[in-house]
Design a protein around this motif. Structure first.
Motif, PDB file in Angstrom:
ATOM      1  N   GLY B  39      20.494 -11.584 -18.982  1.00  0.00           N
ATOM      2  CA  GLY B  39      20.974 -10.832 -20.144  1.00  0.00           C
ATOM      3  C   GLY B  39      20.850  -9.324 -20.042  1.00  0.00           C
ATOM      4  O   GLY B  39      21.095  -8.615 -21.009  1.00  0.00           O
ATOM      5  N   ALA B  40      20.475  -8.807 -18.870  1.00  0.00           N
ATOM      6  CA  ALA B  40      20.326  -7.352 -18.724  1.00  0.00           C
ATOM      7  C   ALA B  40      21.670  -6.657 -18.584  1.00  0.00           C
ATOM      8  O   ALA B  40      21.762  -5.438 -18.770  1.00  0.00           O
ATOM      9  CB  ALA B  40      19.439  -7.031 -17.530  1.00  0.00           C
ATOM     10  N   GLY B  41      22.717  -7.444 -18.239  1.00  0.00           N
ATOM     11  CA  GLY B  41      24.055  -6.843 -18.167  1.00  0.00           C
ATOM     12  C   GLY B  41      24.652  -6.800 -16.771  1.00  0.00           C
ATOM     13  O   GLY B  41      25.558  -6.006 -16.510  1.00  0.00           O
ATOM     14  N   LYS B  42      24.181  -7.654 -15.879  1.00  0.00           N
ATOM     15  CA  LYS B  42      24.699  -7.651 -14.504  1.00  0.00           C
ATOM     16  C   LYS B  42      26.198  -7.949 -14.475  1.00  0.00           C
ATOM     17  O   LYS B  42      26.958  -7.252 -13.812  1.00  0.00           O
ATOM     18  CB  LYS B  42      23.995  -8.710 -13.639  1.00  0.00           C
ATOM     19  CG  LYS B  42      22.549  -8.413 -13.320  1.00  0.00           C
ATOM     20  CD  LYS B  42      21.957  -9.424 -12.349  1.00  0.00           C
ATOM     21  CE  LYS B  42      21.927 -10.863 -12.846  1.00  0.00           C
ATOM     22  NZ  LYS B  42      21.273 -11.074 -14.138  1.00  0.00           N
ATOM     23  N   ILE B 136      18.230  -3.041  -9.106  1.00  0.00           N
ATOM     24  CA  ILE B 136      17.666  -3.667 -10.299  1.00  0.00           C
ATOM     25  C   ILE B 136      18.415  -3.147 -11.522  1.00  0.00           C
ATOM     26  O   ILE B 136      18.614  -1.937 -11.665  1.00  0.00           O
ATOM     27  CB  ILE B 136      16.172  -3.322 -10.462  1.00  0.00           C
ATOM     28  CG1 ILE B 136      15.364  -3.746  -9.224  1.00  0.00           C
ATOM     29  CG2 ILE B 136      15.604  -3.947 -11.725  1.00  0.00           C
ATOM     30  CD1 ILE B 136      15.136  -5.211  -9.085  1.00  0.00           C
ATOM     31  N   VAL B 137      18.857  -4.066 -12.370  1.00  0.00           N
ATOM     32  CA  VAL B 137      19.393  -3.665 -13.666  1.00  0.00           C
ATOM     33  C   VAL B 137      18.294  -3.935 -14.690  1.00  0.00           C
ATOM     34  O   VAL B 137      17.893  -5.083 -14.882  1.00  0.00           O
ATOM     35  CB  VAL B 137      20.666  -4.458 -14.028  1.00  0.00           C
ATOM     36  CG1 VAL B 137      21.222  -3.982 -15.363  1.00  0.00           C
ATOM     37  CG2 VAL B 137      21.724  -4.319 -12.934  1.00  0.00           C
ATOM     38  N   ALA B 138      17.775  -2.871 -15.280  1.00  0.00           N
ATOM     39  CA  ALA B 138      16.699  -3.015 -16.271  1.00  0.00           C
ATOM     40  C   ALA B 138      17.257  -2.560 -17.603  1.00  0.00           C
ATOM     41  O   ALA B 138      17.565  -1.382 -17.767  1.00  0.00           O
ATOM     42  CB  ALA B 138      15.500  -2.155 -15.875  1.00  0.00           C
ATOM     43  N   SER B 139      17.454  -3.478 -18.550  1.00  0.00           N
ATOM     44  CA  SER B 139      18.056  -3.043 -19.810  1.00  0.00           C
ATOM     45  C   SER B 139      16.955  -2.616 -20.767  1.00  0.00           C
ATOM     46  O   SER B 139      15.844  -3.136 -20.749  1.00  0.00           O
ATOM     47  CB  SER B 139      18.912  -4.150 -20.412  1.00  0.00           C
ATOM     48  OG  SER B 139      18.109  -5.157 -20.966  1.00  0.00           O
ATOM     49  N   LEU B 140      17.328  -1.648 -21.582  1.00  0.00           N
ATOM     50  CA  LEU B 140      16.343  -1.030 -22.473  1.00  0.00           C
ATOM     51  C   LEU B 140      15.712  -2.041 -23.422  1.00  0.00           C
ATOM     52  O   LEU B 140      14.539  -1.925 -23.781  1.00  0.00           O
ATOM     53  CB  LEU B 140      17.058   0.067 -23.273  1.00  0.00           C
ATOM     54  CG  LEU B 140      16.328   1.391 -23.433  1.00  0.00           C
ATOM     55  CD1 LEU B 140      15.759   1.876 -22.121  1.00  0.00           C
ATOM     56  CD2 LEU B 140      17.261   2.418 -24.013  1.00  0.00           C
ATOM     57  N   VAL B 160      17.671   1.785  -9.515  1.00  0.00           N
ATOM     58  CA  VAL B 160      17.422   1.081 -10.766  1.00  0.00           C
ATOM     59  C   VAL B 160      18.419   1.606 -11.793  1.00  0.00           C
ATOM     60  O   VAL B 160      18.492   2.813 -12.040  1.00  0.00           O
ATOM     61  CB  VAL B 160      15.978   1.304 -11.281  1.00  0.00           C
ATOM     62  CG1 VAL B 160      15.773   0.592 -12.611  1.00  0.00           C
ATOM     63  CG2 VAL B 160      14.962   0.825 -10.247  1.00  0.00           C
ATOM     64  N   LEU B 161      19.215   0.697 -12.345  1.00  0.00           N
ATOM     65  CA  LEU B 161      20.140   1.069 -13.408  1.00  0.00           C
ATOM     66  C   LEU B 161      19.481   0.734 -14.739  1.00  0.00           C
ATOM     67  O   LEU B 161      19.174  -0.437 -15.002  1.00  0.00           O
ATOM     68  CB  LEU B 161      21.452   0.288 -13.259  1.00  0.00           C
ATOM     69  CG  LEU B 161      22.334   0.695 -12.077  1.00  0.00           C
ATOM     70  CD1 LEU B 161      23.453  -0.314 -11.882  1.00  0.00           C
ATOM     71  CD2 LEU B 161      22.904   2.089 -12.267  1.00  0.00           C
ATOM     72  N   VAL B 162      19.230   1.736 -15.542  1.00  0.00           N
ATOM     73  CA  VAL B 162      18.665   1.500 -16.866  1.00  0.00           C
ATOM     74  C   VAL B 162      19.848   1.306 -17.810  1.00  0.00           C
ATOM     75  O   VAL B 162      20.507   2.273 -18.212  1.00  0.00           O
ATOM     76  CB  VAL B 162      17.769   2.675 -17.306  1.00  0.00           C
ATOM     77  CG1 VAL B 162      17.252   2.448 -18.710  1.00  0.00           C
ATOM     78  CG2 VAL B 162      16.603   2.843 -16.320  1.00  0.00           C
ATOM     79  N   ASN B 163      20.116   0.049 -18.112  1.00  0.00           N
ATOM     80  CA  ASN B 163      21.331  -0.292 -18.861  1.00  0.00           C
ATOM     81  C   ASN B 163      21.037  -0.329 -20.371  1.00  0.00           C
ATOM     82  O   ASN B 163      19.892  -0.368 -20.791  1.00  0.00           O
ATOM     83  CB  ASN B 163      21.858  -1.654 -18.373  1.00  0.00           C
ATOM     84  CG  ASN B 163      23.250  -1.960 -18.896  1.00  0.00           C
ATOM     85  OD1 ASN B 163      23.994  -1.052 -19.281  1.00  0.00           O
ATOM     86  ND2 ASN B 163      23.606  -3.235 -18.925  1.00  0.00           N
ATOM     87  N   GLU B 193      20.786   6.137 -15.806  1.00  0.00           N
ATOM     88  CA  GLU B 193      20.870   5.582 -17.161  1.00  0.00           C
ATOM     89  C   GLU B 193      22.340   5.309 -17.462  1.00  0.00           C
ATOM     90  O   GLU B 193      23.175   6.202 -17.343  1.00  0.00           O
ATOM     91  CB  GLU B 193      20.275   6.575 -18.166  1.00  0.00           C
ATOM     92  CG  GLU B 193      18.795   6.786 -17.934  1.00  0.00           C
ATOM     93  CD  GLU B 193      18.196   7.890 -18.804  1.00  0.00           C
ATOM     94  OE1 GLU B 193      18.885   8.396 -19.715  1.00  0.00           O
ATOM     95  OE2 GLU B 193      17.032   8.245 -18.554  1.00  0.00           O
ATOM     96  N   VAL B 194      22.634   4.073 -17.828  1.00  0.00           N
ATOM     97  CA  VAL B 194      24.032   3.697 -18.057  1.00  0.00           C
ATOM     98  C   VAL B 194      24.160   2.831 -19.315  1.00  0.00           C
ATOM     99  O   VAL B 194      23.173   2.275 -19.806  1.00  0.00           O
ATOM    100  CB  VAL B 194      24.622   2.901 -16.861  1.00  0.00           C
ATOM    101  CG1 VAL B 194      24.577   3.706 -15.583  1.00  0.00           C
ATOM    102  CG2 VAL B 194      23.920   1.576 -16.682  1.00  0.00           C
ATOM    103  N   SER B 195      25.366   2.752 -19.813  1.00  0.00           N
ATOM    104  CA  SER B 195      25.684   1.757 -20.823  1.00  0.00           C
ATOM    105  C   SER B 195      26.977   1.081 -20.408  1.00  0.00           C
ATOM    106  O   SER B 195      28.028   1.731 -20.317  1.00  0.00           O
ATOM    107  CB  SER B 195      25.871   2.392 -22.206  1.00  0.00           C
ATOM    108  OG  SER B 195      26.522   1.449 -23.044  1.00  0.00           O
ATOM    109  N   CYS B 196      26.910  -0.196 -20.132  1.00  0.00           N
ATOM    110  CA  CYS B 196      28.127  -0.921 -19.753  1.00  0.00           C
ATOM    111  C   CYS B 196      28.985  -1.209 -20.970  1.00  0.00           C
ATOM    112  O   CYS B 196      30.118  -1.671 -20.834  1.00  0.00           O
ATOM    113  CB  CYS B 196      27.758  -2.222 -19.028  1.00  0.00           C
ATOM    114  SG  CYS B 196      27.022  -1.902 -17.421  1.00  0.00           S
TER     115      CYS B 196
END
Lengths: 130, 228
Positions: B39-42, B136-140, B160-163, B193-196
């Protein structure tokens, strides 16, 4: 985590090396597991008897050494180990934060801090065979 | 009784297959192994990437999930060749599964292969899939303490993508603390830092892909290296 598959891989690796050496039986497997590797030593022991059945490793002793997390100074590169508590690394971050500055730091300087550099390994170190 | 020194990684059989995968994919394709919690947004990241790079770089995707082909269907809708691996109960992908999937992918003309691992921050980190970089996709929404709880995942990451960064105003999460935790474990990892959902920061991610692909292709082939 995936200790059944891991134990299978451990036994396969040991068998391959024992067969190459012409061994008839494996008595001891010396394994090193990093405290941060995520590998649960008790689970590996639990699966080992089952996985080794009918192989050269059946009845062998599984000797697992837990290796501590290691950190490296960001400036001079000197490495040191963090203490293990009860064989686990649960408090590694608190220990890292509480480490005194590296000896390369002059009084008055901002301490450069450390980074993790070890404790993730998972190795078959050696075998005792006959 | 005798003593045999071995010093072998317990996962050496997996690594041997990973070497075969690297050989198959060669020096012209960038291979990325996406790892995160569920659920992190991969998958959304893969969809966004496919849409943005269409016409510029040819993508191919391997989707790893315990069950269903839902993710593969989402990715295929973007016109990208995709193979779904269902692991059954397996909590991670292994190199042999990737090797089998490659046989089903049209690799001609592929510039970037994205392998979306099973959602899990523990097991996937131990298994080399033949990738050039683990991401690594690490969602906030997961909180700022995950790097400290799952250090093995973060130490292996090149990026590391902070999604879900668009959620920052609504969550009791300290982005600075999250970045510090990542850096404490892995000072070399790039952090973006990203937002998909909104697209924020995705240009930097696309540039990271272009740079990594260029770097891989820029390295001279072994045959051109001066012999000592």
């Amino acid at each position: 985590m995936h200790e059944l598959g891991l134990t299978q891989a451990l036994v396969d690796t040991a068998l391959r090396h024992a067969q190459q050496a012409g061994a008839r039986k494996i008595n001891v497997l010396h394994v090193q597991v990093g405290a941060l590797s995520g590998v649960v030593a008790d689970s590996v022991r639990f699966y080992f008897d089952f996985v080794s059945q009918g192989t050269l490793a059946e009845g062998a002793q599984l000797c697992i050494e837990i290796t501590p997390p290691r950190v490296r100074c960001r400036v001079c590169g000197a490495e040191r180990e963090l203490p293990l508590e009860g064989g686990l690394a649960g408090a590694w971050y608190e220990q890292l934060m509480a480490l005194e500055p590296c000896s390369c730091t002059s009084p008055g300087d901002d301490p450069p801090g450390y980074e993790l550099c070890g404790g993730f390994e998972c190795f078959l170190g050696s075998l005792d065979v006959e | 009784m005798s003593h045999i020194p071995v010093i072998a990684n317990i996962l050496e059989s997996n690594q041997a297959v990973a070497r075969d995968v690297r050989r198959t994919l060669g020096g012209r394709r960038l291979v990325l192994n996406l790892i995160s919690s569920p659920g992190a947004g991969k998958t959304t990241l893969v969809e966004r990437t496919a849409a943005a790079l269409k016409g510029e770089l040819q993508l191919a995707v391997i989707e790893g999930d315990m069950a269903t082909s839902l993710d593969a269907e989402r990715v295929a809708a973007h016109g990208v060749p995709v193979v779904q691996i269902n692991t059954g109960g397996g909590c991670h992908l292994e190199a042999r599964q990737v090797a089998a999937a490659l046989a089903q992918l049209p690799l001609d003309g592929v510039d970037v292969l994205i392998i979306e691992n099973v959602g899990n921050l523990v097991c996937p980190t131990s298994f080399d899939l033949g990738e050039d970089a683990k991401i690594i996709v690490a969602s906030l929404a997961e909180g700022d303490d995950k790097p400290l709880k799952y250090p093995a995942a973060f130490i292996a990451a090149r990026l590391v993508l902070v999604n879900k960064i668009d959620l920052a105003p609504y969550l009791p999460v300290d982005v600075r603390k999250l970045r510090q935790a990542i850096t404490a474990i892995n000072a070399e990892a790039a952090i973006l830092e990203v937002s998909c959902t909104t697209g924020q920061g995705l240009d930097a991610w696309l540039d990271w892909i272009r740079t990594a692909l260029h770097a891989k292709r820029g390295a001279p082939p072994y045959s051109l290296l001066p012999t000592p």
